[in-house]
Design an enzyme around this catalytic site. Structure first.
Site, PDB file in Angstrom:
ATOM      1  CG  PHE A  64      77.180  43.455   3.810  1.00  0.00           C
ATOM      2  CD1 PHE A  64      78.058  42.994   4.784  1.00  0.00           C
ATOM      3  CD2 PHE A  64      77.350  44.742   3.321  1.00  0.00           C
ATOM      4  CE1 PHE A  64      79.075  43.803   5.264  1.00  0.00           C
ATOM      5  CE2 PHE A  64      78.368  45.557   3.798  1.00  0.00           C
ATOM      6  CZ  PHE A  64      79.237  45.086   4.760  1.00  0.00           C
ATOM      7  CD  GLU A  65      73.765  44.747   0.552  1.00  0.00           C
ATOM      8  OE1 GLU A  65      73.241  43.631   0.423  1.00  0.00           O
ATOM      9  OE2 GLU A  65      74.984  44.943   0.368  1.00  0.00           O
ATOM     10  CB  VAL A  88      74.398  34.106   5.370  1.00  0.00           C
ATOM     11  CG1 VAL A  88      75.700  34.270   4.587  1.00  0.00           C
ATOM     12  CG2 VAL A  88      73.828  35.466   5.717  1.00  0.00           C
ATOM     13  CB  THR A  93      84.808  32.270  -0.824  1.00  0.00           C
ATOM     14  OG1 THR A  93      83.531  32.890  -0.631  1.00  0.00           O
ATOM     15  CG2 THR A  93      84.895  31.710  -2.230  1.00  0.00           C
ATOM     16  CG  HIS A  95      81.260  36.541   0.166  1.00  0.00           C
ATOM     17  ND1 HIS A  95      82.011  37.169  -0.795  1.00  0.00           N
ATOM     18  CD2 HIS A  95      80.178  37.324   0.354  1.00  0.00           C
ATOM     19  CE1 HIS A  95      81.406  38.283  -1.163  1.00  0.00           C
ATOM     20  NE2 HIS A  95      80.287  38.395  -0.491  1.00  0.00           N
ATOM     21  NE  ARG A 134      68.401  25.372  11.952  1.00  0.00           N
ATOM     22  CZ  ARG A 134      68.765  24.124  11.592  1.00  0.00           C
ATOM     23  NH1 ARG A 134      68.497  23.700  10.367  1.00  0.00           N
ATOM     24  NH2 ARG A 134      69.374  23.332  12.444  1.00  0.00           N
TER      25      ARG A 134
HETATM   26  C1  DLZ Z   1      77.548  37.832  -2.191  1.00  0.00           C
HETATM   27  C2  DLZ Z   1      76.670  37.003  -1.310  1.00  0.00           C
HETATM   28  C3  DLZ Z   1      76.933  35.628  -1.148  1.00  0.00           C
HETATM   29  C4  DLZ Z   1      78.072  34.936  -1.783  1.00  0.00           C
HETATM   30  N1  DLZ Z   1      76.131  34.863  -0.382  1.00  0.00           N
HETATM   31  C5  DLZ Z   1      75.063  35.440   0.235  1.00  0.00           C
HETATM   32  C6  DLZ Z   1      74.202  34.653   1.035  1.00  0.00           C
HETATM   33  O1  DLZ Z   1      74.339  33.431   1.199  1.00  0.00           O
HETATM   34  N2  DLZ Z   1      73.162  35.293   1.654  1.00  0.00           N
HETATM   35  C7  DLZ Z   1      72.938  36.645   1.514  1.00  0.00           C
HETATM   36  O2  DLZ Z   1      71.984  37.168   2.120  1.00  0.00           O
HETATM   37  N3  DLZ Z   1      73.743  37.397   0.750  1.00  0.00           N
HETATM   38  C8  DLZ Z   1      74.772  36.845   0.096  1.00  0.00           C
HETATM   39  N4  DLZ Z   1      75.591  37.596  -0.688  1.00  0.00           N
HETATM   40  C9  DLZ Z   1      75.236  39.036  -0.920  1.00  0.00           C
HETATM   41  C10 DLZ Z   1      75.714  39.994   0.195  1.00  0.00           C
HETATM   42  O3  DLZ Z   1      74.888  39.916   1.332  1.00  0.00           O
HETATM   43  C11 DLZ Z   1      75.679  41.454  -0.315  1.00  0.00           C
HETATM   44  O4  DLZ Z   1      74.419  41.717  -0.874  1.00  0.00           O
HETATM   45  C12 DLZ Z   1      76.762  41.730  -1.372  1.00  0.00           C
HETATM   46  O5  DLZ Z   1      78.028  41.379  -0.884  1.00  0.00           O
HETATM   47  C13 DLZ Z   1      76.762  43.229  -1.758  1.00  0.00           C
HETATM   48  O6  DLZ Z   1      77.080  44.042  -0.618  1.00  0.00           O
END
Ligand code: DLZ
Length: 168
Positions: A64-65, A88, A93, A95, A134
């Site tokens: 996300f960052e 990811v 969930t 998320h 991958r």
């Molecule tokens: C919280 C979260 C979850 C559950 N899964 C992943 C993931 O599979 N891959 C990833 O890069 N980041 C994950 N995060 C963290 C979020 O990207 C983010 O860092 C948090 O929600 C804080 O903003």
């Protein structure tokens, strides 16, 4: 299951990366995967002529960052392209969906706002194994593909910006 290496490409179709500057932003979440993506990207940039001093890597906590990390390169440095690397993995969930949507839209917005290539090197998979396949596994390395894309897009931007508008 298919075992074709999706990262295979013709090296002679890739422009020289000599003199180009690259920013690589790497998510720490699933770091075994994103570390392999980063290695694939760096190796590929070097293979095509980029200088080690022209490749800068920074880390962010999660995918996300990546948008915010990419923006740091665009705002504070003179990179020719930014490569965003993340992984990811689907959980139980929603998320996954929110993170994927957030980073996709964020990176797309940046590349158009700054008119500098921002490359999407984020794996979005159901399982850890699919990601490993991958990230240097049987299906290649998405980091390699992201680096090749970054070089090609940086070269495209250089070509256009060097053109005399009166000659087009
Ligand atoms: C919280 C979260 C979850 C559950 N899964 C992943 C993931 O599979 N891959 C990833 O890069 N980041 C994950 N995060 C963290 C979020 O990207 C983010 O860092 C948090 O929600 C804080 O903003």
């Amino acid at each position: 299951m298919a075992t074709r290496d999706l990262s295979l490409y013709q090296p002679d179709t890739v422009p020289s990366a000599r003199g180009m500057k690259f920013g690589i932003v790497v998510s720490e979440w699933n770091h075994d995967i994103t570390g392999a993506l980063k290695q694939g990207a760096v190796d590929t940039l070097l293979l095509h002529g980029a200088q080690p001093s022209d490749i800068r890597v920074c880390y962010v906590p999660g995918s996300f960052e990546l948008t915010s990390g990419a923006q740091c390169f665009l705002e504070y440095t003179d990179v020719d392209a930014v490569i965003a690397l993340g992984c990811v993995i689907q959980g139980n969930t929603p998320h996954f969906t929110y993170i994927c949507q957030g980073v996709t839209q964020g990176l797309t917005r940046l590349t158009t706002e700054y008119n500098i290539p921002v490359i999407f090197g984020v794996l979005t998979t159901d399982t850890h194994q699919q990601a490993a396949d991958r990230a240097g596994g049987v299906l290649g390395n998405k980091g390699v593909e992201a680096a090749v894309t970054a070089i090609k897009m940086a070269a495209l931007h250089r070509d256009f910006s060097a053109q005399d508008p009166s000659e087009t």
